[in-house]
Enzyme design. Structure first.
Site, mmCIF file in Angstrom:
data_model
loop_
_atom_site.group_PDB
_atom_site.id
_atom_site.type_symbol
_atom_site.label_atom_id
_atom_site.label_comp_id
_atom_site.label_asym_id
_atom_site.label_seq_id
_atom_site.Cartn_x
_atom_site.Cartn_y
_atom_site.Cartn_z
ATOM 1 N N ARG A 1 11.254 13.274 -38.403
ATOM 2 C CA ARG A 1 10.933 14.332 -39.426
ATOM 3 C C ARG A 1 9.877 15.427 -39.077
ATOM 4 O O ARG A 1 9.161 15.170 -37.973
ATOM 5 C CB ARG A 1 10.436 13.712 -40.520
ATOM 6 N N CYS B 1 7.786 18.904 -40.762
ATOM 7 C CA CYS B 1 7.513 19.465 -42.169
ATOM 8 C C CYS B 1 6.540 20.910 -41.570
ATOM 9 O O CYS B 1 5.821 20.703 -40.897
ATOM 10 C CB CYS B 1 6.609 18.805 -43.032
#
Length: 116
Positions: A94, A96
């Site tokens: 992930r 972000c």
């Protein structure tokens, strides 16, 4: 060579592209942009669930998530919703970051890549 399947396609994008055993989701945003960050994140993750199901997979097979926030001050609130959604033990790679999103009322946009 594996066929390429495109779901919910228009002249600009496909909401999902399936190639072999891999599903690539376009960036998903909330339909109700008047919602706060928590509401928008819930909507986006529900749309991801729907697109994954349409492609023959589910969130337990997500390989990678890319999250864009309009404001990093929303990071903790987004994570509270995301952490409740993600399958523990199957957490994807992930990233972000904060970006200028396509419209000022979009608070979060999320892309995903999953196995089938």
């Amino acid at each position: 060579m594996a066929d390429i399947i495109r779901l919910d396609q228009n002249t600009r994008r496909s909401r999902a592209v399936i190639h072999g055993d891999t599903v690539y989701l376009a960036g998903q945003t909330a339909d109700d942009r008047a919602a706060d960050l928590t509401g928008q994140t819930r909507q986006v993750l529900a749309k991801i669930d729907e697109m994954l199901a349409a492609a023959g997979t589910d969130k337990s097979k997500v390989l990678n998530i890319t999250i864009w926030l309009a404001d990093m001050a929303d990071f903790a609130a987004m994570n509270a919703v995301y952490d409740a959604w993600v399958v523990q033990g199957s957490t994807p790679a992930r990233c972000c970051g904060q970006v200028a999103l396509a419209a000022p009322d979009i608070r979060v946009e999320i892309m995903a890549i999953a196995a089938r």
